[in-house]
Design a protein around this motif. Sequence first.
Motif, PDB file in Angstrom:
ATOM      1  N   SER A  73     -11.967  -3.381  -8.035  1.00 34.34           N
ATOM      2  CA  SER A  73     -10.401  -3.076  -8.686  1.00 34.34           C
ATOM      3  C   SER A  73      -9.879  -3.854  -9.692  1.00 34.34           C
ATOM      4  O   SER A  73      -9.273  -3.599 -10.457  1.00 34.34           O
ATOM      5  CB  SER A  73      -9.190  -3.561  -7.032  1.00 34.34           C
ATOM      6  N   HIS A 114     -11.135  -2.002 -12.329  1.00 37.51           N
ATOM      7  CA  HIS A 114     -10.888  -0.736 -12.504  1.00 37.51           C
ATOM      8  C   HIS A 114      -9.597  -1.253 -13.408  1.00 37.51           C
ATOM      9  O   HIS A 114      -9.528  -0.622 -14.136  1.00 37.51           O
ATOM     10  CB  HIS A 114     -10.423  -0.025 -11.746  1.00 37.51           C
ATOM     11  N   MET A 115      -9.017  -1.950 -13.031  1.00 38.31           N
ATOM     12  CA  MET A 115      -8.175  -2.925 -13.794  1.00 38.31           C
ATOM     13  C   MET A 115      -8.318  -3.403 -15.062  1.00 38.31           C
ATOM     14  O   MET A 115      -7.321  -2.617 -16.182  1.00 38.31           O
ATOM     15  CB  MET A 115      -7.061  -3.500 -12.984  1.00 38.31           C
ATOM     16  N   TYR A 154       5.368   1.819  -8.305  1.00 39.19           N
ATOM     17  CA  TYR A 154       4.240   0.682  -8.797  1.00 39.19           C
ATOM     18  C   TYR A 154       5.130  -0.608  -8.717  1.00 39.19           C
ATOM     19  O   TYR A 154       4.908  -1.966  -9.042  1.00 39.19           O
ATOM     20  CB  TYR A 154       3.039   1.298  -9.315  1.00 39.19           C
ATOM     21  N   LYS A 156       0.570  -0.832  -0.141  1.00 40.42           N
ATOM     22  CA  LYS A 156      -0.070  -0.163   0.218  1.00 40.42           C
ATOM     23  C   LYS A 156       1.179   1.873  -0.029  1.00 40.42           C
ATOM     24  O   LYS A 156       0.748   2.192  -0.963  1.00 40.42           O
ATOM     25  CB  LYS A 156      -1.393   0.231   1.478  1.00 40.42           C
ATOM     26  N   ASN A 169      -4.674  -2.511  -8.105  1.00 42.74           N
ATOM     27  CA  ASN A 169      -4.247  -1.077  -8.430  1.00 42.74           C
ATOM     28  C   ASN A 169      -3.514  -0.955  -8.718  1.00 42.74           C
ATOM     29  O   ASN A 169      -2.451   0.512  -9.459  1.00 42.74           O
ATOM     30  CB  ASN A 169      -4.518  -0.522  -6.920  1.00 42.74           C
ATOM     31  N   SER A 170      -2.050  -1.664  -8.230  1.00 45.25           N
ATOM     32  CA  SER A 170      -0.925  -1.403  -8.721  1.00 45.25           C
ATOM     33  C   SER A 170      -0.602  -1.739 -10.992  1.00 45.25           C
ATOM     34  O   SER A 170       0.210  -0.550 -10.942  1.00 45.25           O
ATOM     35  CB  SER A 170       0.598  -2.305  -8.452  1.00 45.25           C
ATOM     36  N   ALA A 224      -3.057  -2.170 -12.639  1.00 48.25           N
ATOM     37  CA  ALA A 224      -3.914  -0.705 -12.622  1.00 48.25           C
ATOM     38  C   ALA A 224      -3.272   0.376 -13.590  1.00 48.25           C
ATOM     39  O   ALA A 224      -3.362   0.901 -14.677  1.00 48.25           O
ATOM     40  CB  ALA A 224      -5.359  -0.265 -12.781  1.00 48.25           C
ATOM     41  N   GLN A 225      -2.332   1.359 -12.546  1.00 50.59           N
ATOM     42  CA  GLN A 225      -1.654   2.099 -12.408  1.00 50.59           C
ATOM     43  C   GLN A 225      -0.997   2.004 -13.822  1.00 50.59           C
ATOM     44  O   GLN A 225      -0.106   2.947 -14.413  1.00 50.59           O
ATOM     45  CB  GLN A 225      -1.256   2.549 -11.325  1.00 50.59           C
ATOM     46  N   ASN A 251       2.345   1.585  -3.019  1.00 45.77           N
ATOM     47  CA  ASN A 251       1.270   2.603  -4.389  1.00 45.77           C
ATOM     48  C   ASN A 251       1.100   4.178  -4.195  1.00 45.77           C
ATOM     49  O   ASN A 251       1.108   4.422  -5.312  1.00 45.77           O
ATOM     50  CB  ASN A 251       0.086   1.964  -3.905  1.00 45.77           C
ATOM     51  N   THR A 267      -6.729  -6.365  -3.281  1.00 40.90           N
ATOM     52  CA  THR A 267      -6.928  -5.012  -4.478  1.00 40.90           C
ATOM     53  C   THR A 267      -5.326  -4.576  -4.323  1.00 40.90           C
ATOM     54  O   THR A 267      -5.710  -3.476  -5.270  1.00 40.90           O
ATOM     55  CB  THR A 267      -7.133  -4.844  -2.480  1.00 40.90           C
TER      56      THR A 267
END
Length: 839
Positions: A305, A308-309, A247, A239, A271-272, A274-275, A242, A267
Amino acid sequence: MLLNKNIYSLYRYQCLLIFYGKRNKTYSVVSALSNNLNSTMKTLIDSKEYKKALNLLYEHYDISTDFTKNMAIKACTKLHDYNEGHRILQKLSPTSLNDPYIQTSLIHFYMQSHKVDKACHLFSTIVNKSNPMYAAMFKGFITNKMPEKVFDLYDKMEIEPISVTLNVLFNACARIRNDRAKTIGKRLLEKHFNYDQNDTGVFNSAIHMLMRFSDVNIAEDVFHSMKNKDIYTYGAMMKGYNDNEEYEKALNLYEKMNVKPNEIIYTLVFNSCAQLSNDRAQIIGKKLLEQMPHIYRNNNIILTSALHMLMKFGDVSHAECIFKLNRNKDIICYNAMMKGYNENQIFEKTLDLFESIRLDLNDITYTILLNACAQLLNDRAQTIGKKLLEQMPDIYRNNNIALTSALHMLMKFGDVSHAEHIFQLNREKSIVTYGTMMNGYCMNREPLKCLNIFNEIKQLNLVPDEIVFNIAIGACSQIGILSRCQTVVDQIPVHMQHQLFIQNALINMWGKSGSFVKAQQIFESVSNPNIITYNSMINVYGLNGMGSEAIELFRHVPANERDDISYICALNACSHSGLLAEARIIFNQVPTKTEKIITTMIDCLCRLFLFDEAEKLIYNYEKTNSPYVVMYMAMLSGARNHRNSQLCDKIYNRMKSLFPDEKQSLISGAVLLSNVYSSVGEYEQASDIRSYQRKELGVKVKAGMSWTEINGELVQFTAHDHSHPRSAEIFAEFDHLAVELIQHGHTFDGSWITRPINNDETIQSVLCGHSEKLAIGLNLIQRPVPSIIQVTKNLRICGDCHSVTKLIAKIRQVDIIIRDANRVHHFFQNGQCSCQDHF
Ligand SMILES: [Zn+2]
Ligand SMILES: [Zn+2]
């Protein structure tokens, strides 16, 4: 359910025992019963049956111990029931009140009941303060939003903090994150933190705190010093990575992790990925998704998540598949899906999904939907968008993000008054809200209103950011009046003056306002020009009739850096200065000729009346592409300047058959066509076309409008405008001027009139009512007459106004700058215009 049943049977069994105990009344039995009571209480509290726990206490109060009462206080704390807790407190003996466990629970109880004074008082009376007591105080201050008091108490702390206290303190420092928090957090780590201990929880809190301070390296040191890492340790590290936008490091750690991922890790990794959205991230993210256990497939947090990714990867169908399989979709999940559609520019799908939602919408849903409607702009979007606004609960009306989206949408719909209404109702406007409103005014060509908002911002002592300045500069470019530009420029803070996008905007603004000198100064001061900088400057030269300077600068830009806009700006400059040979050379150098580049070349050819060559370009283009209306408009405009009514007619008829739905272009075309018929004296034809245009196309022709600045105030004129207090003088001035103009050889040419002449009008009176002439007239009646007269016009200047302005500059010996929809005309005192009549 199963758990509940077990507890009840246990409870009944224990009641029996207690009943038995009451009859026997021997100490050992009572003691055994107390133990049973306590263990039942604990079981009930652990399973969150606080009320039942309290009932149990009251039923068997006589055999309760301090331990039982301590648990009862904890139950009251959990229930947030101050009165109940207070009742138990009243029954406590002085010995119980001195029990350190009870004291700690009481501090906690007071703090959670928001009785901070009582907690502080109790704490101050305690002689032997323990670490758990300090921890309860620290936690309490955080709960009651008094973070600084945590540090005040810490400074006075009389004992060495141990894990339990450090844990709370680290979390407090992480949350507060100001300078004091950072100093204290690091001091705790250096002085009191034992790297050899085994308490993983306190290590995890330390990592979390350091990551929040952006001290990634120190967090890594703590991580590496740990002997027992658990899943939360990995979670805290990932976290932290991130949050600090590292990432790749998060993924490195994930790959080294030797513990089974839990829902938090899923999650975080999603998220990583996706970024990053790079190849590695796509492989890791998709693999993790495949491996994900089934129990997580209905977990909305993980799923959101994952959606989103996938949407970030552009894998819309995979996202749709996962979304469909989820049976417990909540609004957050819908939001993720709709946001993904928006990001992938599939706005219709956003609206489709919205129509299937059977849940309450939240502020984020509104924001996403309003943004989708703003992008689509079609009838469906307008209907849905406005309906959403009506339905939007009042609480969201003061939510700046939802509000900003609403304003942006209405402005894009062109519904300025509705946007203004909502804007006025909002009570907590942020700088972003103001920026959105300013941008909306510019979008709707109301630059003056945009600058009014800009002034309002400053009166409110809000600090305009770069975006707001950029919009204000944009408004100045639209207004095109030098003094107005200077007023805004004087307010730009020094650090912003050297930001490239501000510099680029300034080059454009000065150029459009007729000062290529100031544009040049900015251009020369740019240390790292990008292609936008070059394009802006080339365009400025072109607009101001400096074709050769434009070409020279264009040649200076390395070929591999040129983009479509570079070619368009250079060709435009040639076209405005009649540089045919240069235009041909540049056009032949274009690697991929886009429709806009070809259109610019057609425009250049038609301005020089080379219609055959232009037609050939269109013919070749249409071999492989569908026709493009702007090419025909360029041809038509050239043919009109050539007063070639036959060619105009031919082009216009072709436009009608090729583009029956392009109403705006057909109207402009009809105006040009009727114009050319008037210019060759075929007034009947001209009036037929005008009536056709009114009947068939319906839409009104855009009204001509000019503005100029007098004594620091902008004045706007429409044609035949009598609204100005000095308009009688303005018209009288033109009556005088008309005589002088005719003496200097001018003839008022009726072919520039685009509407029927009324009975009480003459050719001269119609032409002298054009808005740019009125704006010039207002300047001429000033005493003294301004040294430079500057006028901005929203449409193209007509031929009569152009010749008249040239003569006025000469007769009255004054410099005049008129910016029209196409370019900047510099009228010099020798009676010439910078455009050399290529307008
Ligand atoms: Zn005119
Ligand atoms: Zn000109």
